[in-house]
Design a protein around this motif. Structure first.
Motif, PDB file in Angstrom:
ATOM      1  N   TYR A 162       0.680  -1.382  -0.003  1.00  0.00           N
ATOM      2  CA  TYR A 162      -0.032   0.039   0.204  1.00  0.00           C
ATOM      3  C   TYR A 162       0.954   1.547  -0.017  1.00  0.00           C
ATOM      4  O   TYR A 162       0.225   2.180   0.188  1.00  0.00           O
ATOM      5  N   VAL A 163       2.098   1.111   0.020  1.00  0.00           N
ATOM      6  CA  VAL A 163       3.077   2.322  -0.036  1.00  0.00           C
ATOM      7  C   VAL A 163       3.945   2.310  -1.245  1.00  0.00           C
ATOM      8  O   VAL A 163       4.551   1.385  -1.456  1.00  0.00           O
ATOM      9  N   ASP A 164       3.933   3.340  -2.020  1.00  0.00           N
ATOM     10  CA  ASP A 164       4.666   3.535  -3.068  1.00  0.00           C
ATOM     11  C   ASP A 164       6.308   3.925  -2.518  1.00  0.00           C
ATOM     12  O   ASP A 164       6.640   4.475  -1.630  1.00  0.00           O
ATOM     13  N   GLY A 165       7.249   3.321  -3.388  1.00  0.00           N
ATOM     14  CA  GLY A 165       8.366   3.624  -2.904  1.00  0.00           C
ATOM     15  C   GLY A 165       9.120   2.964  -1.665  1.00  0.00           C
ATOM     16  O   GLY A 165      10.094   3.592  -1.389  1.00  0.00           O
ATOM     17  N   MET A 166       8.699   2.053  -1.281  1.00  0.00           N
ATOM     18  CA  MET A 166       9.291   1.575  -0.205  1.00  0.00           C
ATOM     19  C   MET A 166      10.418   0.795  -0.232  1.00  0.00           C
ATOM     20  O   MET A 166      11.443   0.957   0.573  1.00  0.00           O
TER      21      MET A 166
END
Length: 230
Positions: free
Chosen positions: A48-52
């Protein structure tokens, strides 16, 4: 004994060094004293998080620490964020005066929330694997925090509060009425009683179910640890 605690004890073996055994015992202590904490991990929110993948190890560690705190659900999020003396419900007796931790969650409420959770968990014999029961318990702790704030405010504001009104001649006058906090406290107490009744209902027909005491689980773990050290 449930499967997770059984696994925690079985993982202690004769090949472990003293430090590793101590570490495993501490993990078991934490699991038993905070049964509601099955911590979220960074991998849980990664979809659910971009750029993790672009985060540094240090940033991921900081994120993991924050996720650990939020894993307590409303037991953590219900805790008041300190806004200083002007908005503190415990003034003028806040024990943290004059070093108010502005911008972070109140240490007093965090400590009490943890303590109340543990005490209610034991006295109500909550099943940690039952999401319904742990959810009700979290709500109960949230209500306790709200009651503490409301009663603290009422203690220095008094049973009556001023209401400013305008008369027919246009002049403003003050009329005293019952403090709204009294109704709030009554409502919270009603909700608390309702939750106790809900807990009682979940125990109907289950009174003969036996659960192992956490202290006994720890004793077994320590007994196995002592054997492994010999």
């Amino acid at each position: 004994m449930d499967k997770e605690n059984s696994t925690a004890i079985e993982c202690i073996d004769s090949t472990d060094g003293r430090d590793r055994i101590s570490e495993k015992l501490q993990i078991l202590r934490n699991d038993l004293s905070k049964p509601y904490l099955k911590p979220l991990e960074v991998s849980d929110i990664a979809p659910y998080v971009d750029g993790m993948d672009d985060l540094s190890d240090e940033q991921k560690d900081a994120l993991a620490n924050r996720l650990f705190r939020y894993s307590g659900g409303v037991t953590y999020t219900s805790v008041l964020v300190c806004n200083g003396i002007e908005r503190c419900p415990y003034r003028p007796d806040c024990p943290l005066e004059p070093n108010y931790p502005v911008g972070i969650r109140c240490p007093l409420e965090r400590a009490l929330a943890d303590r109340w959770y543990d005490e209610y968990f034991k006295s109500l014999k909550v099943d940690p694997g039952n999401r319904t029961e742990t959810g009700m318990l979290q709500t109960l702790v949230s209500i306790e925090l709200q009651l503490m704030r409301a009663n603290a405010e009422l203690s220095y504001k008094g049973l009556q509060q001023p209401v400013y009104k305008t008369g027919q001649n246009g002049e403003t006058f003050i009329e005293m009425k019952q403090n709204n906090l009294i109704a709030t406290i009554q409502k919270l107490n009603d909700q608390k009683v309702s939750l106790f009744k809900s807990f009682a209902a979940t125990r109907d027909g289950k009174n003969d179910r036996q659960t192992k005491d956490p202290s006994q689980i720890l004793k077994e773990a320590f007994r196995k640890a002592r054997s492994a050290k010999k």
